[in-house]
Motif scaffolding. Structure first.
Motif, PDB file in Angstrom:
ATOM      1  N   VAL A  94     -55.656   2.114  -5.110  1.00  0.00           N
ATOM      2  CA  VAL A  94     -54.873   1.661  -3.957  1.00  0.00           C
ATOM      3  C   VAL A  94     -55.330   2.323  -2.651  1.00  0.00           C
ATOM      4  O   VAL A  94     -55.287   1.695  -1.599  1.00  0.00           O
ATOM      5  N   TYR A  95     -55.794   3.562  -2.696  1.00  0.00           N
ATOM      6  CA  TYR A  95     -56.211   4.239  -1.463  1.00  0.00           C
ATOM      7  C   TYR A  95     -57.385   3.512  -0.792  1.00  0.00           C
ATOM      8  O   TYR A  95     -57.543   3.586   0.416  1.00  0.00           O
ATOM      9  N   ASN A  96     -58.168   2.787  -1.556  1.00  0.00           N
ATOM     10  CA  ASN A  96     -59.299   2.046  -0.991  1.00  0.00           C
ATOM     11  C   ASN A  96     -58.855   0.968  -0.010  1.00  0.00           C
ATOM     12  O   ASN A  96     -59.658   0.482   0.778  1.00  0.00           O
ATOM     13  N   TYR A  97     -57.597   0.578  -0.059  1.00  0.00           N
ATOM     14  CA  TYR A  97     -57.092  -0.477   0.821  1.00  0.00           C
ATOM     15  C   TYR A  97     -56.414   0.069   2.073  1.00  0.00           C
ATOM     16  O   TYR A  97     -55.871  -0.693   2.868  1.00  0.00           O
ATOM     17  N   LYS A  98     -56.423   1.374   2.254  1.00  0.00           N
ATOM     18  CA  LYS A  98     -55.794   1.994   3.419  1.00  0.00           C
ATOM     19  C   LYS A  98     -56.255   1.281   4.691  1.00  0.00           C
ATOM     20  O   LYS A  98     -57.425   0.940   4.835  1.00  0.00           O
ATOM     21  N   THR A  99     -55.302   1.053   5.605  1.00  0.00           N
ATOM     22  CA  THR A  99     -55.616   0.337   6.840  1.00  0.00           C
ATOM     23  C   THR A  99     -54.798   0.885   8.000  1.00  0.00           C
ATOM     24  O   THR A  99     -53.716   1.445   7.798  1.00  0.00           O
ATOM     25  N   ASP A 100     -55.322   0.708   9.196  1.00  0.00           N
ATOM     26  CA  ASP A 100     -54.597   1.124  10.394  1.00  0.00           C
ATOM     27  C   ASP A 100     -53.577   0.079  10.832  1.00  0.00           C
ATOM     28  O   ASP A 100     -52.666   0.392  11.595  1.00  0.00           O
ATOM     29  N   TYR A 101     -53.727  -1.159  10.343  1.00  0.00           N
ATOM     30  CA  TYR A 101     -52.963  -2.257  10.928  1.00  0.00           C
ATOM     31  C   TYR A 101     -52.203  -3.096   9.910  1.00  0.00           C
ATOM     32  O   TYR A 101     -52.775  -3.566   8.916  1.00  0.00           O
ATOM     33  N   VAL A 102     -50.920  -3.327  10.195  1.00  0.00           N
ATOM     34  CA  VAL A 102     -50.105  -4.244   9.405  1.00  0.00           C
ATOM     35  C   VAL A 102     -50.732  -5.633   9.423  1.00  0.00           C
ATOM     36  O   VAL A 102     -50.651  -6.372   8.447  1.00  0.00           O
ATOM     37  N   GLY A 103     -51.383  -5.980  10.519  1.00  0.00           N
ATOM     38  CA  GLY A 103     -51.992  -7.298  10.653  1.00  0.00           C
ATOM     39  C   GLY A 103     -53.198  -7.545   9.770  1.00  0.00           C
ATOM     40  O   GLY A 103     -53.699  -8.660   9.705  1.00  0.00           O
ATOM     41  N   ASP A 104     -53.684  -6.527   9.072  1.00  0.00           N
ATOM     42  CA  ASP A 104     -54.795  -6.700   8.137  1.00  0.00           C
ATOM     43  C   ASP A 104     -54.215  -7.265   6.838  1.00  0.00           C
ATOM     44  O   ASP A 104     -53.989  -6.550   5.859  1.00  0.00           O
ATOM     45  N   ASN A 105     -53.957  -8.563   6.846  1.00  0.00           N
ATOM     46  CA  ASN A 105     -53.242  -9.233   5.761  1.00  0.00           C
ATOM     47  C   ASN A 105     -53.831  -8.952   4.387  1.00  0.00           C
ATOM     48  O   ASN A 105     -53.094  -8.721   3.423  1.00  0.00           O
ATOM     49  N   SER A 106     -55.141  -8.999   4.275  1.00  0.00           N
ATOM     50  CA  SER A 106     -55.798  -8.816   2.987  1.00  0.00           C
ATOM     51  C   SER A 106     -55.496  -7.435   2.406  1.00  0.00           C
ATOM     52  O   SER A 106     -55.092  -7.310   1.252  1.00  0.00           O
ATOM     53  N   LYS A 107     -55.686  -6.390   3.201  1.00  0.00           N
ATOM     54  CA  LYS A 107     -55.458  -5.029   2.705  1.00  0.00           C
ATOM     55  C   LYS A 107     -53.980  -4.763   2.459  1.00  0.00           C
ATOM     56  O   LYS A 107     -53.622  -4.125   1.459  1.00  0.00           O
ATOM     57  N   VAL A 108     -53.124  -5.239   3.342  1.00  0.00           N
ATOM     58  CA  VAL A 108     -51.688  -5.020   3.158  1.00  0.00           C
ATOM     59  C   VAL A 108     -51.219  -5.687   1.863  1.00  0.00           C
ATOM     60  O   VAL A 108     -50.484  -5.095   1.076  1.00  0.00           O
ATOM     61  N   THR A 109     -51.674  -6.892   1.622  1.00  0.00           N
ATOM     62  CA  THR A 109     -51.313  -7.594   0.387  1.00  0.00           C
ATOM     63  C   THR A 109     -51.826  -6.837  -0.835  1.00  0.00           C
ATOM     64  O   THR A 109     -51.112  -6.695  -1.836  1.00  0.00           O
TER      65      THR A 109
END
Length: 156
Positions: A28-43
């Motif tokens: 799961v840490y591989n999907y860390k993102t700065d932005y809620v708008g990064d739909n792919s990573k947030v999902t």
């Protein structure tokens, strides 16, 4: 009165941490993102954090139009869910999504189960783990140390 409310929130979150039976996917840490708008990573983050076994995740909605940015997670089979059981999930989301302001869990009927705000989760995390969600998510080691500590506590 304000201190009493903070005290109640802290008690709620401490109990929630002890009651939650969720865990996370090891990647799961591989999907860390700065932005809620990064739909792919947030999902992928939401998909990677297991929910209590009695519920099933439905759709998610990303609220990235204006601050505070949020994620709304729809759940099915919520008759026996205790809102406290979702707090560890929220802590993981806040740790991995930098500009996330709130996480709302709703029934598929649109009825709100619980809303967690970053500042509330951070107060709990600081009192229990001496780190904020941002600090927990600052490195892979810190993140997985938190996951391991929360799993260990859940085993008792």
């Amino acid at each position: 009165m304000k201190n009493f409310k903070i005290f109640i929130v802290l008690i709620f979150l401490i109990v929630a941490s002890a009651c939650n039976k969720s865990s996370t996917d090891e990647n799961v840490y591989n999907y860390k993102t700065d932005y809620v708008g990064d739909n792919s990573k947030v999902t992928k983050i939401v998909d990677s954090v297991k929910l209590p076994s009695i519920v099933k995740r439905g759709n998610i909605k990303i609220d990235s139009d204006s601050e505070p940015y949020g994620v709304i997670i729809y759940l099915e089979n919520t008759e026996d869910i205790n809102p406290r059981d979702l707090s560890t999930n929220a802590a993981v989301y806040f740790s991995l999504i930098s500009n996330l302001g709130y996480v709302e869990f709703k029934e598929t009927s649109e009825k709100t189960i619980v809303v967690f705000k970053r500042d509330e989760i951070d107060k709990f995390l600081e009192s229990k783990y001496f780190k904020t969600s941002k600090e927990i998510g600052s490195s892979e080691k810190s993140f997985y140390d938190y996951i391991e500590k929360s799993r260990t506590e859940l085993a008792y």
